[in-house]
Each structure stands twice: as C-alpha cells, then as structure tokens.
Design an enzyme around this catalytic site. Structure first.
Site, PDB file in Angstrom:
ATOM      1  N   LYS A  82       0.869  -1.183   0.000  1.00 48.96           N
ATOM      2  CA  LYS A  82       0.000   0.000   0.000  1.00 48.96           C
ATOM      3  C   LYS A  82       0.902   1.228   0.000  1.00 48.96           C
ATOM      4  CE  LYS A  82      -4.533   0.800   0.587  1.00 48.96           C
ATOM      5  NZ  LYS A  82      -5.722   0.043   0.230  1.00 48.96           N
ATOM      6  N   GLY A 183     -23.262   5.205   4.973  1.00 50.36           N
ATOM      7  CA  GLY A 183     -22.391   5.750   3.945  1.00 50.36           C
ATOM      8  C   GLY A 183     -22.842   5.274   2.582  1.00 50.36           C
TER       9      GLY A 183
HETATM   10  P1  NAD Z   1     -16.968   7.348  -0.547  1.00 43.26           P
HETATM   11  O1  NAD Z   1     -16.132   8.451  -0.021  1.00 43.26           O
HETATM   12  O2  NAD Z   1     -17.359   7.322  -1.974  1.00 43.26           O
HETATM   13  O3  NAD Z   1     -18.327   7.239   0.313  1.00 43.26           O
HETATM   14  C1  NAD Z   1     -18.343   7.323   1.700  1.00 43.26           C
HETATM   15  C2  NAD Z   1     -19.719   7.872   2.105  1.00 43.26           C
HETATM   16  O4  NAD Z   1     -19.784   7.822   3.536  1.00 43.26           O
HETATM   17  C3  NAD Z   1     -19.947   9.333   1.710  1.00 43.26           C
HETATM   18  O5  NAD Z   1     -21.230   9.466   1.153  1.00 43.26           O
HETATM   19  C4  NAD Z   1     -19.807  10.090   3.047  1.00 43.26           C
HETATM   20  O6  NAD Z   1     -20.633  11.262   3.086  1.00 43.26           O
HETATM   21  C5  NAD Z   1     -20.299   9.044   4.021  1.00 43.26           C
HETATM   22  N1  NAD Z   1     -19.827   9.187   5.397  1.00 43.26           N
HETATM   23  C6  NAD Z   1     -18.600   9.576   5.841  1.00 43.26           C
HETATM   24  N2  NAD Z   1     -18.553   9.528   7.182  1.00 43.26           N
HETATM   25  C7  NAD Z   1     -19.766   9.065   7.595  1.00 43.26           C
HETATM   26  C8  NAD Z   1     -20.325   8.784   8.864  1.00 43.26           C
HETATM   27  N3  NAD Z   1     -19.644   8.968   9.996  1.00 43.26           N
HETATM   28  N4  NAD Z   1     -21.608   8.318   8.913  1.00 43.26           N
HETATM   29  C9  NAD Z   1     -22.321   8.143   7.776  1.00 43.26           C
HETATM   30  N5  NAD Z   1     -21.844   8.407   6.549  1.00 43.26           N
HETATM   31  C10 NAD Z   1     -20.578   8.851   6.453  1.00 43.26           C
HETATM   32  O7  NAD Z   1     -16.148   6.007  -0.144  1.00 43.26           O
HETATM   33  P2  NAD Z   1     -16.321   4.552  -0.783  1.00 43.26           P
HETATM   34  O8  NAD Z   1     -15.381   4.397  -1.911  1.00 43.26           O
HETATM   35  O9  NAD Z   1     -17.757   4.265  -0.961  1.00 43.26           O
HETATM   36  O10 NAD Z   1     -15.728   3.653   0.386  1.00 43.26           O
HETATM   37  C11 NAD Z   1     -16.468   3.434   1.571  1.00 43.26           C
HETATM   38  C12 NAD Z   1     -15.641   2.560   2.507  1.00 43.26           C
HETATM   39  O11 NAD Z   1     -15.364   1.293   1.885  1.00 43.26           O
HETATM   40  C13 NAD Z   1     -14.276   3.135   2.884  1.00 43.26           C
HETATM   41  O12 NAD Z   1     -13.977   2.751   4.205  1.00 43.26           O
HETATM   42  C14 NAD Z   1     -13.328   2.450   1.926  1.00 43.26           C
HETATM   43  O13 NAD Z   1     -12.018   2.365   2.456  1.00 43.26           O
HETATM   44  C15 NAD Z   1     -13.954   1.082   1.839  1.00 43.26           C
HETATM   45  N6  NAD Z   1     -13.637   0.355   0.610  1.00 43.26           N
HETATM   46  C16 NAD Z   1     -13.973   0.887  -0.582  1.00 43.26           C
HETATM   47  C17 NAD Z   1     -13.687   0.178  -1.754  1.00 43.26           C
HETATM   48  C18 NAD Z   1     -14.079   0.726  -3.111  1.00 43.26           C
HETATM   49  O14 NAD Z   1     -14.103  -0.062  -4.075  1.00 43.26           O
HETATM   50  N7  NAD Z   1     -14.397   2.002  -3.236  1.00 43.26           N
HETATM   51  C19 NAD Z   1     -13.062  -1.084  -1.675  1.00 43.26           C
HETATM   52  C20 NAD Z   1     -12.757  -1.627  -0.418  1.00 43.26           C
HETATM   53  C21 NAD Z   1     -13.046  -0.887   0.720  1.00 43.26           C
END
Ligand code: NAD
Length: 354
Positions: A82, A183
């Site tokens: 990473k 989220g």
């Molecule tokens: P993103 O930033 O697109 O979406 C996150 C959402 O969560 C946003 O709408 C934000 O407003 C909301 N949010 C933030 N803090 C919050 C809280 N305390 N309570 C409620 N809502 C809240 O991120 P993403 O790409 O959808 O990723 C979400 C999670 O999944 C992250 O932890 C990321 O590390 C993990 N993840 C994502 C992927 C991927 O393919 N994008 C893969 C593996 C893991």
C-alpha cells in the site's frame, strides 16, 4: 502505539518501507511492502493529511498488512502493499502531478516490486496520470482509464450479506430484510441499489443527509440520521463509510444480527470480534467481504474483461464467507479468527511450494 518512526518499523513484521520526502509540496511518500509470498505487493494509493508523518507511515503499514490477508483469503497471486501520500493540505494541479511523478519514479526504481491502484483521496485521473510515469498501475495498460472499483466492491458485499443471512436462516433470501447502509457513496450507493433489487428494506444513513435521501428514494427505502445509525433496529448493519465503527461503545447498542459492509478496518481493536460474537452478532470480516474491487482488478489484469464473468467471480466472496462462518462455528471462534487462519493457510501453502 508509539509515534516514533524507528520503533514503528522495528515492531512491524512486513518486508520493508520505502520513504521519500517531497519537499516541493511538503509531503511524505510511504510505500509499505508487507509480504510478497503470493506475488507482487499490490494495493491502492491513499492521499490525505495526517497529524504526523509517523501516523501516515503507520496507516500505510497497517493497510499493506490488510492487503496481504485480503489477497491470501481470496487465494489471489498478489502480495500485500500500500502507498500513502501524506500531504500537508489540499493539493491540485502541477504540485499534485509533481508528487505523483515522484511516486511513479520510486515505483520504477522498484521495477515491479509494487503495483498501485486508486484508494481514498486518489482519483481515476490520478491513476491515469501515474500510468504515464510508471507501468505498474492496475488496469491502465494501453493508456485506458481504470474502471470504478465501487460497484464491484458492492457486488461482493451484497453476496456476503446473502451468505450471512443464509448462514443464520438456511437461505440467502433478502426479501423483507432491513439493511442499514452507513455511507451511501461509491460503494454504499450501488450496494443499496442491489439490496433494493433483492427486495431488502434499505435504511440509508449518511452525514450528507441529501445523499441519503436521494439513495433511499431510488431504492424505495428510508433514511435515518447518521448519529442514530448504531441504535437503529435492522437485520444487517452494513458499514460503508469510515473505519473503527465497531468498538466497545457501539457493540453494546447495536440492534442487528449481522455486520457486513465495505469499510476497511471496521473493528477498532481485534477484541471487538469477540465482543460481537458474545452478543450473537455474525460478523463478515472486512477484508474478505470488501475484496470485490481488488478481485475484479486482479482479474482484469489477467485479461478477464467479460462483465458477467467478473461479476460471477466477485460473487464467489459469498462462498468464501460461507466456509469462514462454518469454520468459525466449528471452532467456537470468531469469523475473524477463521478468516485469518484461511489466509495463513494460503500463505503457508505457497511458501512451502517455493
Ligand atoms: P466514498 O467516499 O465514496 O463514500 C463514503 C460515504 O460515507 C460518503 O457518502 C460520506 O458522506 C459518508 N460518510 C462519511 N462519514 C460518515 C459517517 N460517519 N456516517 C455516515 N456516513 C458517512 O467512499 P467509498 O469508496 O464508498 O468507500 C467506503 C468505505 O469502503 C471506505 O472505508 C473504503 O475504504 C472502503 N472500501 C472501498 C472500496 C471501493 O471499491 N471504493 C473497496 C474496499 C473498501
């Protein structure tokens, strides 16, 4: 944990870390290489501001270790790596490209020793730019833009929720099940859509209340204030926002039977897995259930581009979880312990074959 760089590295069981100071932007670059038993250390590049360089390094190391177990649990031929770009504040335009160029040069010096993709804070545009500097950027060969991993991750989480429901009830039927999606961003939104299509009752919670309302409307669901997410009664709590939401303060108040979502590092401390087990809440280990995006990228790197084939492979995450839940039950342990054993088995198998 100590914030001292030397002791951080000393206490880590990974291969090593590449550290670079980018004076022009006042940033630090950390490439953490945790394990290469299964293949090239590969994982996303996170760009954010940390309270200290050591905090950025610690994040890179912890995330790289997570990637080792994620790839191993899926039995994929990649190792754990990473990178973190620890920036002093928002960075755009020329300075951002200059920082990415340095990362690319470091990667070229490693000559394939680390493969990169998008992560929090970096964008498909960043990856497309980085691919002009180094060839080790996932799914950008031929100058193309890498696809969005979010929908693939959502597909895997959906399969994982079905597997958890099947484990408790004997069938993967989500009709009428209430799922609180915390989220509704890049993963939570497509997940809510898939859940709605399966007949589940979506409860959307997001600090962006407008976004939660729009997603709920689209899936025929409801919303709940983000602060009330943990106390809301539901069948499944799907954390898809931030890490460490499962902890000593939230576990006692959760009113769900299953925790399965995409967020990385959902448990604040390892003991939270036992806390959930003692409360009779089934937990889908984060690095298994959220592996869909990584898996799809790995497959695309191998030349598999057919969407139906990709989707089917990503949905096999459900089968892996079924096996993990069964093993945990047989051992009287948590699914986290069972997932860890599964990953270690894959690593040992490969190490003894080498
Ligand atoms: P993103 O930033 O697109 O979406 C996150 C959402 O969560 C946003 O709408 C934000 O407003 C909301 N949010 C933030 N803090 C919050 C809280 N305390 N309570 C409620 N809502 C809240 O991120 P993403 O790409 O959808 O990723 C979400 C999670 O999944 C992250 O932890 C990321 O590390 C993990 N993840 C994502 C992927 C991927 O393919 N994008 C893969 C593996 C893991």
């Amino acid at each position: 944990m100590s914030d001292d760089l030397q002791s951080l590295i000393d206490e880590w069981d990974g291969l090593g870390v590449v550290v670079s100071r980018h004076r022009e932007t006042g940033s630090w670059i950390f490439i953490a290489l945790h394990d290469a038993t299964l293949g090239r250390p590969t994982g996303g590049c996170r760009l954010r501001t940390y309270r200290s360089p050591a905090a950025g390094l610690r994040d890179a190391m912890r995330l790289a270790e997570g990637m080792t177990y994620k790839w191993a649990a899926m039995d994929f031929r990649y190792g754990g790596g990473k990178s973190v770009l620890a920036v002093p504040g928002p960075l755009e335009g020329g300075p951002r490209r200059s920082l990415l160029t340095r990362l690319g040069h470091l990667m070229n010096a490693l000559n394939g020793g680390y493969g990169v993709g998008e992560d929090l804070g970096t964008t498909p545009e960043d990856m497309a730019f980085l691919a002009t500097v180094t060839p080790w950027v996932a799914c950008t060969s031929g100058g193309g833009r890498a696809p969005d991993p979010g929908p693939f991750t959502a597909e895997g989480v959906h399969a994982g929720i079905e597997a958890a429901v099947a484990h408790l009830e004997g069938a993967p039927d989500l009709a009428g099940k209430s799922v609180l999606v915390q989220g509704v961003g890049d993963v939570g939104h497509p997940l809510a859509r898939l859940l709605g299509e399966s007949g589940a009752r979506v409860i959307a919670a997001d600090i962006d209340a407008g976004r939660a309302r729009a997603v709920a409307r689209e899936c025929g669901g409801t919303t709940v204030d983000a602060r009330e997410a943990y106390r809301t009664e539901c069948d499944v709590y799907a954390p898809c926002a931030i890490g460490a939401t499962v902890n000593a303060r939230t576990v006692p108040v959760l009113r769900c039977r299953i925790v399965a979502g995409s967020a990385n590092n959902q448990l604040e401390v390892p003991e939270d897995a036992e806390r959930l087990r003692r409360r009779g809440i089934l937990y889908a280990p984060d690095y298994v259930v959220n592996g869909g995006g990584a898996m799809a990228f790995g497959l695309m790197e191998q030349g598999i581009g057919d969407p139906a084939q990709l989707r089917a492979r990503v949905r096999s995450i459900g089968k892996s979880l079924e096996e993990i839940f069964r093993e945990a039950e047989a051992d009287g342990s948590s699914p986290v312990a069972a997932a860890h054993k599964r990953a270690l088995r894959a690593l040992r198998r490969e190490a003894s074959a080498q």
